[in-house]
Design a protein around this motif. Sequence first.
Motif, PDB file in Angstrom:
ATOM      1  N   LEU A  34      36.106 -44.467  25.131  1.00  0.00           N
ATOM      2  CA  LEU A  34      35.061 -43.567  25.484  1.00  0.00           C
ATOM      3  C   LEU A  34      35.018 -42.050  25.005  1.00  0.00           C
ATOM      4  O   LEU A  34      33.954 -41.534  25.401  1.00  0.00           O
ATOM      5  N   ASP A  35      36.088 -41.750  24.528  1.00  0.00           N
ATOM      6  CA  ASP A  35      35.901 -40.459  23.802  1.00  0.00           C
ATOM      7  C   ASP A  35      35.463 -40.401  22.594  1.00  0.00           C
ATOM      8  O   ASP A  35      35.095 -39.283  21.785  1.00  0.00           O
ATOM      9  N   GLU A  37      32.697 -43.084  21.647  1.00  0.00           N
ATOM     10  CA  GLU A  37      31.472 -43.780  21.759  1.00  0.00           C
ATOM     11  C   GLU A  37      30.842 -43.797  22.935  1.00  0.00           C
ATOM     12  O   GLU A  37      31.360 -43.937  24.119  1.00  0.00           O
ATOM     13  N   ARG A  38      29.691 -43.984  23.188  1.00  0.00           N
ATOM     14  CA  ARG A  38      28.712 -44.069  24.630  1.00  0.00           C
ATOM     15  C   ARG A  38      29.006 -45.626  25.010  1.00  0.00           C
ATOM     16  O   ARG A  38      29.276 -46.402  24.162  1.00  0.00           O
ATOM     17  N   PHE A  39      28.990 -45.766  26.234  1.00  0.00           N
ATOM     18  CA  PHE A  39      29.273 -46.674  26.920  1.00  0.00           C
ATOM     19  C   PHE A  39      28.297 -46.995  28.080  1.00  0.00           C
ATOM     20  O   PHE A  39      28.260 -46.150  29.091  1.00  0.00           O
ATOM     21  N   SER A  40      27.539 -47.878  28.316  1.00  0.00           N
ATOM     22  CA  SER A  40      26.657 -48.222  29.239  1.00  0.00           C
ATOM     23  C   SER A  40      27.048 -49.679  29.716  1.00  0.00           C
ATOM     24  O   SER A  40      26.653 -50.689  29.285  1.00  0.00           O
ATOM     25  N   ASP A  94      35.130 -46.072  36.535  1.00  0.00           N
ATOM     26  CA  ASP A  94      35.312 -45.071  35.531  1.00  0.00           C
ATOM     27  C   ASP A  94      35.506 -43.727  36.151  1.00  0.00           C
ATOM     28  O   ASP A  94      34.913 -43.140  37.049  1.00  0.00           O
ATOM     29  N   GLN A  99      30.292 -40.456  36.937  1.00  0.00           N
ATOM     30  CA  GLN A  99      29.898 -41.863  36.247  1.00  0.00           C
ATOM     31  C   GLN A  99      29.549 -42.988  37.060  1.00  0.00           C
ATOM     32  O   GLN A  99      29.332 -44.228  37.037  1.00  0.00           O
TER      33      GLN A  99
END
Length: 103
Positions: A34-35, A37-40, A94, A99
């Motif tokens: 997560l540091d 790349e984006r994560f949905s 998260d 978040q």
Amino acid sequence: MDHNIYLLATDPKNPCRDVIHSRDTRLKVKVFCLDKERFSPDSNELQLYGYADNKLLAFETIDVAAEDAIDLVNAIKWYANYINCPKMEILPEDPRPNQNIAM
């Protein structure tokens, strides 16, 4: 289910994109750094989180089946040992601020 054997698929172009496979079930888990790349989160999948050497990781199932979900924590524990972070705390939400706010 401590007897399960796990395999790891890695992406040579992205060291943050591992996929854990259970040899004994149909469980597959994507790992996200997560540091970097984006994560949905996918609302149809299960997500858990953990810190590895101060880097937050997200673990998300791929096409999870109810009978395989029970193996998720063991798969993450295996991965934590694999990356030399055997004391990784597995988090249900998260931990980053803002978040978990429902929209």
